[in-house]
Design a protein around this motif. Structure first.
Motif, PDB file in Angstrom:
ATOM      1  N   GLU A  80       1.211  -0.711   0.180  1.00 18.67           N
ATOM      2  CA  GLU A  80      -0.289   0.422   0.386  1.00 18.67           C
ATOM      3  C   GLU A  80       0.667   1.114  -0.104  1.00 18.67           C
ATOM      4  OE1 GLU A  80      -2.308   2.846  -0.193  1.00 18.67           O
ATOM      5  OE2 GLU A  80      -3.423   0.117  -0.306  1.00 18.67           O
ATOM      6  N   THR A  81       0.108   2.089  -0.497  1.00 17.42           N
ATOM      7  CA  THR A  81       0.956   3.181  -0.799  1.00 17.42           C
ATOM      8  C   THR A  81       1.020   4.851  -0.429  1.00 17.42           C
ATOM      9  OG1 THR A  81       1.145   4.042  -3.262  1.00 17.42           O
ATOM     10  CG2 THR A  81       2.720   1.815  -3.479  1.00 17.42           C
ATOM     11  N   ASP A  88      -7.615  -2.434   4.440  1.00 15.76           N
ATOM     12  CA  ASP A  88      -9.029  -3.656   4.471  1.00 15.76           C
ATOM     13  C   ASP A  88      -9.570  -4.044   2.655  1.00 15.76           C
ATOM     14  OD1 ASP A  88     -10.221  -1.302   2.560  1.00 15.76           O
ATOM     15  OD2 ASP A  88     -12.348  -1.650   4.192  1.00 15.76           O
ATOM     16  N   GLY A  89      -8.462  -4.086   1.687  1.00  9.29           N
ATOM     17  CA  GLY A  89      -8.368  -4.138   0.828  1.00  9.29           C
ATOM     18  C   GLY A  89      -7.396  -5.331   0.496  1.00  9.29           C
ATOM     19  N   ALA A  90      -6.912  -5.275  -1.615  1.00  5.64           N
ATOM     20  CA  ALA A  90      -5.920  -6.259  -1.406  1.00  5.64           C
ATOM     21  C   ALA A  90      -4.336  -5.336  -0.565  1.00  5.64           C
ATOM     22  CB  ALA A  90      -6.218  -6.633  -3.024  1.00  5.64           C
ATOM     23  N   THR A  91      -4.066  -4.525  -0.780  1.00  4.95           N
ATOM     24  CA  THR A  91      -2.972  -4.223  -0.689  1.00  4.95           C
ATOM     25  C   THR A  91      -2.889  -4.860   0.876  1.00  4.95           C
ATOM     26  OG1 THR A  91      -3.297  -2.433   0.538  1.00  4.95           O
ATOM     27  CG2 THR A  91      -1.907  -2.226  -1.746  1.00  4.95           C
ATOM     28  N   VAL A  92      -1.228  -5.852   1.226  1.00  6.39           N
ATOM     29  CA  VAL A  92      -0.931  -6.213   2.204  1.00  6.39           C
ATOM     30  C   VAL A  92      -0.477  -5.389   3.458  1.00  6.39           C
ATOM     31  CG1 VAL A  92      -0.462  -8.951   3.893  1.00  6.39           C
ATOM     32  CG2 VAL A  92      -1.102  -8.614   1.706  1.00  6.39           C
ATOM     33  N   GLU A  93       0.856  -4.198   3.067  1.00  9.87           N
ATOM     34  CA  GLU A  93       1.701  -4.091   3.288  1.00  9.87           C
ATOM     35  C   GLU A  93       2.133  -3.017   3.373  1.00  9.87           C
ATOM     36  OE1 GLU A  93       6.071  -5.509   6.008  1.00  9.87           O
ATOM     37  OE2 GLU A  93       6.041  -6.940   4.204  1.00  9.87           O
ATOM     38  N   HIS A  94       2.114  -2.220   4.328  1.00  7.52           N
ATOM     39  CA  HIS A  94       2.339  -0.502   3.720  1.00  7.52           C
ATOM     40  C   HIS A  94       3.711  -0.313   3.087  1.00  7.52           C
ATOM     41  CE1 HIS A  94       1.996   3.992   3.865  1.00  7.52           C
ATOM     42  NE2 HIS A  94       0.552   3.485   4.515  1.00  7.52           N
ATOM     43  N   ILE A  95       4.066   0.635   2.469  1.00  8.99           N
ATOM     44  CA  ILE A  95       5.449   0.927   2.407  1.00  8.99           C
ATOM     45  C   ILE A  95       6.017   1.391   3.147  1.00  8.99           C
ATOM     46  CG2 ILE A  95       4.643   3.567   1.501  1.00  8.99           C
ATOM     47  CD1 ILE A  95       6.860   3.111  -0.858  1.00  8.99           C
ATOM     48  N   LYS A  96       5.688   2.335   3.871  1.00  9.02           N
ATOM     49  CA  LYS A  96       6.301   3.128   5.226  1.00  9.02           C
ATOM     50  C   LYS A  96       6.845   1.593   5.672  1.00  9.02           C
ATOM     51  CE  LYS A  96       4.251   5.818   7.421  1.00  9.02           C
ATOM     52  NZ  LYS A  96       3.057   6.755   8.746  1.00  9.02           N
ATOM     53  N   ASP A  97       6.153   0.604   6.189  1.00 10.37           N
ATOM     54  CA  ASP A  97       6.839  -0.649   7.181  1.00 10.37           C
ATOM     55  C   ASP A  97       7.741  -0.716   6.583  1.00 10.37           C
ATOM     56  OD1 ASP A  97       4.887  -0.088   9.519  1.00 10.37           O
ATOM     57  OD2 ASP A  97       3.097  -0.730   8.561  1.00 10.37           O
TER      58      ASP A  97
END
Length: 336
Positions: A80-81, A88-97
């Protein structure tokens, strides 16, 4: 110690860029070895690669280091960017993490991310690669983004010097070519900036409506003038533009004003298939033998004809090889 990123070449001084290129020459001659023992590079490919991935992996191996390749959504979690996203959609991990974790595992992180829709005003700031650099505690290398391909820019500069000796004052023509789809402006802008850094006379040949970002055009002109060159013309006639060229850099790119509106952009490029580099057109260059450049991959007989690509003045494979040498120099500079 403050970390040092490589997001754009213009973030570095001309003297630093010249030093990188000089080191790349020494590396290519076999004068430099080692220096990256026990160092790790993590590469995040949000888009495909052949030369970038292979050359960086090879560079780390040749100097004693190790490379890890991640492909979000394939070999690693989808990213997720968007800041503040409710995930709560298709992305699993945030770019920040992801950026923070990779900064703890690796000594340097490379990121490749092409534009993903929206309008030009919202994607032109290369936010994804810059966010990676903001959140990652280790140096981040831009492996191509919306606006820049700085590693290709270094390789192009090295190739220009190899082919021309002293490129100053020689004519560099950036020629738009037809392509089945709209491509980012990263490579053409970076190629023209490479020529500007060498103090060349720059001509941009493109159809009406295919202007580069105005800020990039202004930067190309500024750097060319500072380095003793000149931004001469922007032309909409490829035959006129090629007359007297010492270098022809062929590359397609999409219309910035129609960015994100694919149907409108497709209509604009209708009727432009004649924009390709052919053997007869090459004959109008200086002595009929201008150096021909392209970043690869290239659509044969669409952007450039076989006779030109496989001809004696083609430098496309040299460019690809030089990606390896400039990136070896860059890694040593960032990590050694």
């Amino acid at each position: 110690m403050t970390k040092r990123d490589f997001i754009t070449v213009e973030d570095w001084t001309p003297e630093q860029v010249d030093a990188l290129l000089a080191l790349a020459v020494r590396i290519k001659r076999g004068e430099v070895s080692g220096g990256l023992e026990r160092k790790v590079m993590a590469m995040v490919f949000m888009d495909p690669s052949l030369r970038t991935r292979t050359s960086f992996e090879t560079a780390m191996f040749l100097h004693g280091g190790h490379a890890v390749v991640l492909e979000p959504g394939k070999s690693s979690w989808s990213l997720e960017t968007e800041a503040g996203a409710v995930m709560d959609g298709a992305t699993v991990e945030h770019i920040k993490d992801a950026a923070r974790v990779l900064g703890r595992y690796a000594d340097v992180v490379g990121v490749r991310s092409f534009p993903r829709g929206g309008d030009w005003a919202s994607v032109r700031d290369d936010r994804i690669v810059r966010d990676f650099a903001r959140f990652c505690e280790k140096p981040v290398i831009n492996m191509e983004s919306t606006r820049r391909h700085p590693c290709q820019q270094l390789a192009d500069a090295m190739t220009l010097r190899e082919r021309l000796g002293d490129p100053r004052g020689q004519r560099f023509v950036l020629m738009w070519a037809w392509h089945p789809k709209a491509l980012p402006t990263a490579v053409p802008a970076s190629a023209a900036l490479a020529a500007a850094h060498q103090g060349m006379e720059i001509v941009i040949a493109r159809p009406e409506g295919y202007e580069l970002d105005p800020d990039d055009t202004a930067l190309i002109r500024k750097i060319a003038q500072e380095r003793g060159g000149e931004f001469v013309h922007i032309m909409n006639d490829p035959d006129e533009a090629l007359v007297g060229a010492d270098v022809v850099y062929v590359k397609s790119w999409g219309a910035v004003k129609q960015f994100g509106r694919l149907e409108e952009e497709a209509l604009l490029r209708q009727g432009l298939r004649d924009w390709r580099l052919t053997a007869p057109r090459l004959k109008s260059t200086r002595g009929g033998g201008a150096t021909v450049m392209h970043c690869l991959p290239v659509r044969r007989n669409v952007e450039i004809d076989d006779a030109v690509l496989d001809g004696p003045t083609s430098a496309v494979v040299d460019e690809a090889e030089n990606r390896l040498h400039v990136q070896r120099a860059l890694l040593l500079e960032l990590l050694r």
